[in-house]
Design a protein around this motif. Structure first.
Motif, PDB file in Angstrom:
ATOM      1  N   ALA A  94      44.708  33.817  45.072  1.00 38.20           N
ATOM      2  CA  ALA A  94      44.118  34.263  46.338  1.00 38.20           C
ATOM      3  C   ALA A  94      42.601  34.403  46.213  1.00 38.20           C
ATOM      4  CB  ALA A  94      44.741  35.589  46.763  1.00 38.20           C
ATOM      5  N   ILE A  95      42.149  35.045  45.141  1.00 40.99           N
ATOM      6  CA  ILE A  95      40.710  35.220  44.929  1.00 40.99           C
ATOM      7  C   ILE A  95      40.033  33.867  44.735  1.00 40.99           C
ATOM      8  CG2 ILE A  95      38.973  36.134  43.338  1.00 40.99           C
ATOM      9  CD1 ILE A  95      40.806  38.500  42.836  1.00 40.99           C
ATOM     10  N   SER A  96      40.679  32.978  44.002  1.00 37.83           N
ATOM     11  CA  SER A  96      40.105  31.659  43.734  1.00 37.83           C
ATOM     12  C   SER A  96      39.957  30.846  45.014  1.00 37.83           C
ATOM     13  CB  SER A  96      40.985  30.899  42.734  1.00 37.83           C
ATOM     14  OG  SER A  96      41.063  31.579  41.502  1.00 37.83           O
ATOM     15  N   LEU A 147      31.632  34.603  39.227  1.00 42.45           N
ATOM     16  CA  LEU A 147      32.540  35.746  39.343  1.00 42.45           C
ATOM     17  C   LEU A 147      34.004  35.319  39.451  1.00 42.45           C
ATOM     18  CD1 LEU A 147      30.517  38.031  41.807  1.00 42.45           C
ATOM     19  CD2 LEU A 147      30.777  38.309  39.331  1.00 42.45           C
ATOM     20  N   SER A 148      34.222  34.134  39.998  1.00 44.57           N
ATOM     21  CA  SER A 148      35.605  33.683  40.211  1.00 44.57           C
ATOM     22  C   SER A 148      36.179  32.921  39.022  1.00 44.57           C
ATOM     23  CB  SER A 148      35.681  32.795  41.459  1.00 44.57           C
ATOM     24  OG  SER A 148      34.956  31.589  41.271  1.00 44.57           O
ATOM     25  N   PHE A 153      40.640  30.325  36.143  1.00 43.24           N
ATOM     26  CA  PHE A 153      41.318  29.976  34.892  1.00 43.24           C
ATOM     27  C   PHE A 153      42.777  30.429  34.920  1.00 43.24           C
ATOM     28  CE2 PHE A 153      42.653  31.296  30.617  1.00 43.24           C
ATOM     29  CZ  PHE A 153      42.549  30.089  29.936  1.00 43.24           C
ATOM     30  N   MET A 154      43.002  31.684  35.296  1.00 37.80           N
ATOM     31  CA  MET A 154      44.372  32.205  35.310  1.00 37.80           C
ATOM     32  C   MET A 154      45.226  31.506  36.362  1.00 37.80           C
ATOM     33  SD  MET A 154      43.949  36.304  34.563  1.00 37.80           S
ATOM     34  CE  MET A 154      42.619  36.588  35.743  1.00 37.80           C
ATOM     35  N   MET A 156      44.917  28.430  37.527  1.00 36.31           N
ATOM     36  CA  MET A 156      45.250  27.064  37.120  1.00 36.31           C
ATOM     37  C   MET A 156      46.231  27.042  35.954  1.00 36.31           C
ATOM     38  SD  MET A 156      41.730  24.859  37.482  1.00 36.31           S
ATOM     39  CE  MET A 156      40.895  24.703  39.062  1.00 36.31           C
ATOM     40  N   ILE A 157      45.994  27.878  34.952  1.00 37.89           N
ATOM     41  CA  ILE A 157      46.875  27.890  33.780  1.00 37.89           C
ATOM     42  C   ILE A 157      48.287  28.324  34.162  1.00 37.89           C
ATOM     43  CG2 ILE A 157      47.353  29.029  31.588  1.00 37.89           C
ATOM     44  CD1 ILE A 157      45.226  26.917  31.386  1.00 37.89           C
ATOM     45  N   LEU A 158      48.400  29.449  34.855  1.00 33.76           N
ATOM     46  CA  LEU A 158      49.723  29.929  35.260  1.00 33.76           C
ATOM     47  C   LEU A 158      50.358  28.986  36.280  1.00 33.76           C
ATOM     48  CD1 LEU A 158      49.010  33.769  35.606  1.00 33.76           C
ATOM     49  CD2 LEU A 158      50.201  32.594  33.746  1.00 33.76           C
ATOM     50  N   GLY A 159      49.531  28.464  37.180  1.00 27.88           N
ATOM     51  CA  GLY A 159      50.052  27.560  38.197  1.00 27.88           C
ATOM     52  C   GLY A 159      50.613  26.281  37.608  1.00 27.88           C
TER      53      GLY A 159
END
Length: 289
Positions: A94-96, A147-148, A153-154, A156-159
């Motif tokens: 969501a933040i990304s 800041l994002s 990173f999280m 894309m990696i988790l996705g």
């Protein structure tokens, strides 16, 4: 070899595949640094080789120790059904997405958003127009991007790792976010770092998946991975070609225009095989590895 023995050998190879891929990559980068088309002024070959060897040994020991002590069992228990993992992914994504949309909007309103694939080089130079290093002023896009980064990173990696465990809506958001990121930064801003990040994430996740499943790689995945790698390299080289063209850098002045600690050896086989122009851009790409 019996069917059971073959399956066991394949399983063992897959289990250590991420480690082997890492060692091969590190060896390749060291080989390119020593025998590649770019020479580095006062490059300490011996010290660098010793350092890289120590890194490989440390990674190998850590990976082997993790397998021997059963870290893989705990790893398997961490699935997308874990509430913390799901919430972390949802928050990061969501933040990304919001950060990316704000960056696109800001770039569009300021007239800096490029939509012409043939003007990537111009978009890159325009982004640094009137820029002065350490001037103390930063663009809104740069601040938002910085800041994002952890959330990107999280997400894309988790996705990518849990992609097939997500529902279709989340899968759609993951694909849309990654494609939009590439379009905005590569085409819209003339940068290639984000493309490199995505490619590294894809191959790293593929290696991890292969290691966890311990099954032989199907031919279609080998073909797909090879195709993605080739296309990725071609895009990288194309972006660099446009950038150097705009900057007026070519094979005749590269050794004068670039960092004076780098020297492009035009007698290297890369230039003989691919020619001077394409060889130059490919050599610069290889130096990034």
């Amino acid at each position: 070899m019996t069917a059971v023995g073959a399956a066991r050998t394949s399983s063992t190879f897959a289990l250590y595949a991420p480690l082997k891929f890492t060692i091969v990559y590190l060896t390749l980068t060291l080989a390119l640094a020593i025998w590649g088309p770019v020479d580095y002024y006062m490059f300490p070959v011996g010290k660098t080789a010793l350092f890289m060897f120590a890194v490989m040994v440390a990674i190998g020991f850590g990976y082997t120790y993790g397998i021997a002590t059963g870290v893989k069992s705990a790893y398997r228990a961490s699935t997308v059904n874990n509430l913390f993992v799901r919430r972390l992914f949802d928050l990061s994504l969501a933040i990304s997405i919001v950060a990316l949309l704000v960056s696109i909007g800001s770039s569009s309103l300021s007239g800096q958003l490029n939509t012409d694939i043939s003007a990537i080089g111009d978009a890159y130079t325009a982004g640094y127009e009137n820029y002065e290093r350490n001037s103390g002023s930063y663009s809104l896009i740069f601040i938002i991007y910085s800041l994002s980064l952890p959330f990107n990173f999280m997400a894309m990696i988790l996705g990518l790792y849990y992609f097939f465990q997500f529902d279709r809506f989340r899968q759609f958001l993951i694909v849309s976010f990654m494609l939009s990121t590439l379009l905005f930064y590569v085409v819209g801003s003339g940068k290639q770092k984000q493309l490199g990040d995505v490619l590294i994430y894809l191959f790293a996740i593929a290696a991890l998946k292969y290691g966890v499943r311990r099954k032989p790689i199907k031919l279609k995945w080998i073909v797909l991975g090879t195709t993605v790698a080739i296309v990725g390299i071609m895009i990288f080289v194309a972006v660099l070609a446009q950038r150097y063209s705009v900057l007026g850098v070519d094979i005749d002045n590269i050794n004068q225009r670039v960092n004076n600690r780098l020297y492009f050896d035009t007698n290297h086989p890369i230039f003989k095989i691919f020619g001077m122009d394409y060889g130059l851009n490919l050599s610069m790409f290889l130096s990034y590895l």
